[in-house]
Design a protein around this motif. Structure first.
Motif, short mmCIF file in Angstrom:
data_model
loop_
_atom_site.label_atom_id
_atom_site.label_comp_id
_atom_site.label_asym_id
_atom_site.label_seq_id
_atom_site.Cartn_x
_atom_site.Cartn_y
_atom_site.Cartn_z
N UNK A 100 58.22 -2.73 -27.47
CA UNK A 100 58.10 -1.51 -28.28
C UNK A 100 59.33 -1.26 -29.14
N UNK A 101 60.46 -1.76 -28.70
CA UNK A 101 61.69 -1.56 -29.46
C UNK A 101 62.64 -2.71 -29.17
N UNK A 102 63.53 -2.99 -30.09
CA UNK A 102 64.49 -4.08 -29.95
C UNK A 102 65.79 -3.70 -30.66
N UNK A 103 66.87 -4.34 -30.25
CA UNK A 103 68.11 -4.20 -30.99
C UNK A 103 68.08 -5.08 -32.22
N UNK A 104 69.21 -5.14 -32.92
CA UNK A 104 69.23 -5.90 -34.17
C UNK A 104 69.77 -7.32 -33.98
N UNK A 105 70.07 -7.70 -32.73
CA UNK A 105 70.47 -9.08 -32.42
C UNK A 105 69.46 -9.64 -31.43
N UNK A 106 68.95 -10.82 -31.69
CA UNK A 106 67.87 -11.35 -30.84
C UNK A 106 68.24 -12.65 -30.13
N UNK A 107 69.52 -12.96 -30.06
CA UNK A 107 69.91 -14.22 -29.42
C UNK A 107 70.31 -14.04 -27.96
N UNK A 108 70.41 -12.79 -27.49
CA UNK A 108 70.81 -12.59 -26.10
C UNK A 108 69.74 -13.09 -25.14
N UNK A 109 70.16 -13.36 -23.91
CA UNK A 109 69.19 -13.62 -22.86
C UNK A 109 68.55 -12.29 -22.47
N UNK A 117 72.07 -2.52 -20.72
CA UNK A 117 71.41 -1.39 -21.40
C UNK A 117 71.44 -1.54 -22.92
N UNK A 118 71.27 -2.76 -23.39
CA UNK A 118 71.16 -2.99 -24.82
C UNK A 118 69.99 -2.18 -25.38
N UNK A 119 70.11 -1.70 -26.59
CA UNK A 119 69.14 -0.75 -27.14
C UNK A 119 68.88 -1.05 -28.61
N UNK A 120 67.81 -0.51 -29.10
CA UNK A 120 67.57 -0.48 -30.54
C UNK A 120 67.82 0.94 -31.02
N UNK A 122 65.52 4.62 -32.00
CA UNK A 122 64.24 5.32 -31.99
C UNK A 122 64.38 6.54 -31.11
N UNK A 123 64.31 7.72 -31.71
CA UNK A 123 64.58 8.96 -30.97
C UNK A 123 63.62 9.18 -29.81
N UNK A 124 62.46 8.54 -29.83
CA UNK A 124 61.49 8.71 -28.75
C UNK A 124 61.43 7.50 -27.83
N UNK A 125 62.35 6.55 -27.99
CA UNK A 125 62.29 5.30 -27.25
C UNK A 125 63.58 5.07 -26.47
N UNK A 126 63.43 4.51 -25.26
CA UNK A 126 64.59 4.22 -24.44
C UNK A 126 65.18 2.87 -24.74
N UNK A 127 66.22 2.48 -23.98
CA UNK A 127 66.81 1.17 -24.13
C UNK A 127 65.90 0.11 -23.51
N UNK A 378 79.49 8.02 -23.16
CA UNK A 378 79.49 6.92 -22.19
C UNK A 378 79.57 5.59 -22.92
N UNK A 379 80.28 4.61 -22.36
CA UNK A 379 80.42 3.33 -23.06
C UNK A 379 79.19 2.45 -22.91
N UNK A 380 78.92 1.68 -23.94
CA UNK A 380 77.93 0.60 -23.83
C UNK A 380 78.50 -0.42 -22.87
#
Length: 425
Positions: A100-109, A117-120, A122-127, A378-380
């Protein structure tokens, strides 16, 4: 020697392990425990802190990949933890599914992205961790468990401190297309109408270079429009040419001639114009990252983000920091799916700050950390910060509950390197 993606974190582990089965993970963990070696798990190396640095056993899950099971009716899929996000996206797309949502980097495992807790945006979407229905974990004594209940709420975001995650069951949605619109707008206008932008789009983010008067905005919304080939050409020009090639040249120039950074930042901002495209969701969410940098990122209470961003920009001007990378602002829904979710219990806006490879970042990031502390940010978990266990305890209502789970899963500290010891004690 192992190095992270940026190249500024490294270690020489006593053993590098590349298991191709859960049984081999079990054997690796038990062997390391017998030798009293710390075990850390590495994915793509996109964490900017010393998360995985160890002189013990460094485990890569690059051979634990692929989909184990797909249920198109429920949308639940079982994925091996070492699967890179770009591969997972393609596999899901083959089944008519998507995240449903993704961050802007797609090479992570998958495991690396979820456990920090990587996130994209979207105010209605979680990480990404909020998508986890269940997880398989190899604990410190080599036991394989399928975690549930509070154990799962601890394991979703664990920074690798509970064990080796080997598989997840994830909730997916039917595949969808996104309409992306990019604009350059006056920063004052964007900040004055920030709630309208965040709530009026499925996904919204903004970038602003210090010393520039305009912000670069990105709006993503679901659409039934057909995929636009011309949009892909525009995306290439924006993402590869401007965001990477031009940015790299500008950063190199700024590193060599720091006094020119304000003029360079304003110039590169002016290069970005308006663009529009439609494509499959995961191709729109993700952008290539070819310029090397290090990063700190903080999860602010959403209602404080305008004031906090203003404070950061003013601080850069006042202290004359040499910053030739943009600040990035993204939005995440409140959740309690994970004990250590940075958006735990409150709507959240992230502010990310970057420093170009080879440029000083310590004082700059420290100054941002001071501002973050003033707002209770809170830190990423995958980015640079200096907080220890006591400071983090004050930020997370269920911090001690997480530590209780950790004691059960890893009583002897098999997964405890210096980073884990600092943040959890």
């Amino acid at each position: 020697m192992w190095k992270n993606w940026t190249g500024d974190q490294s270690c020489t582990p006593a053993r590098r392990a590349l298991p191709s089965s859960v049984d081999e993970v079990v054997s690796t963990v038990r062997s390391a425990a017998e030798r009293r070696q710390v075990v850390r798990v590495v994915g793509a190396g996109h964490a900017f802190g010393d998360n995985v640095v160890t002189d013990g056993t460094l485990v890569s899950l690059d051979r634990l990949t692929g989909l184990h099971h797909v249920d198109r009716v429920t949308g639940l899929v079982r994925v091996a933890a070492g699967t890179r996000l770009h591969d997972l996206n393609d596999l899901l797309d083959d089944h008519g599914l998507a995240l449903a949502n993704l961050g802007d980097i797609n090479v992570q495992s998958t495991a690396g992205a979820i456990s920090t807790a990587t996130h994209g945006t979207g105010a209605k979407l979680g990480n990404l961790a909020t998508l986890v229905e269940s997880a398989e974990l190899v604990t410190a004594d080599g036991t394989v468990v399928e975690v549930a209940g509070d154990d799962l709420r601890a394991a979703r975001v664990s920074v690798g401190a509970l064990g080796v995650v080997t598989a997840y069951t994830l909730r997916t949605v039917p595949s969808f297309r996104l309409h992306e619109r990019r604009d350059r707008l006056p920063l004052s206008q964007v900040l004055a109408e920030l709630d309208a932008y965040a709530d009026g789009n499925d996904h919204f983010e903004l970038f602003v270079f210090p010393h520039a008067d305009d912000a670069l905005t990105k709006e993503l919304n679901r659409t039934d429009e057909p995929i636009s080939t011309r949009g892909r050409i525009g995306a290439y020009l924006d993402e590869v040419i401007v965001e990477n090639r031009v940015l790299d040249l500008v950063c190199r120039a700024g590193r060599r001639y720091p006094s020119a950074i304000p003029r360079l930042n304003r110039a590169v901002t002016r290069l970005a114009g308006s663009s529009s495209r439609v494509d499959v969701s995961h191709r729109v969410f993700s952008s290539p990252r070819l310029v090397r940098f290090t990063e700190t990122e903080w999860a602010f209470p959403r209602e404080a983000v305008t004031e906090a961003l203003t404070d950061v920009l003013a601080m850069i001007e006042r202290r004359r920091f040499e910053v030739n990378f943009p600040l990035e602002v993204r939005f995440v829904a409140a959740d309690t799916e994970s004990m250590l979710s940075p958006s735990y219990g409150r709507p959240t806006a992230y502010i990310a700050a970057h420093a170009y490879a080879g440029m000083a970042w310590q004082e700059y990031f420290s100054a941002i950390e001071e501002i973050a502390a003033a707002y209770g940010a809170r830190p990423h978990w995958g980015k640079r910060h200096t907080l220890g266990a006591e400071a983090l305890r004050g930020l997370y209502p269920e911090f001690d509950a997480f530590l209780d789970v950790r004691k059960c899963f890893d009583p002897d500290g098999v997964f405890t390197n210096a980073h884990v010891e600092r943040i959890f004690g």
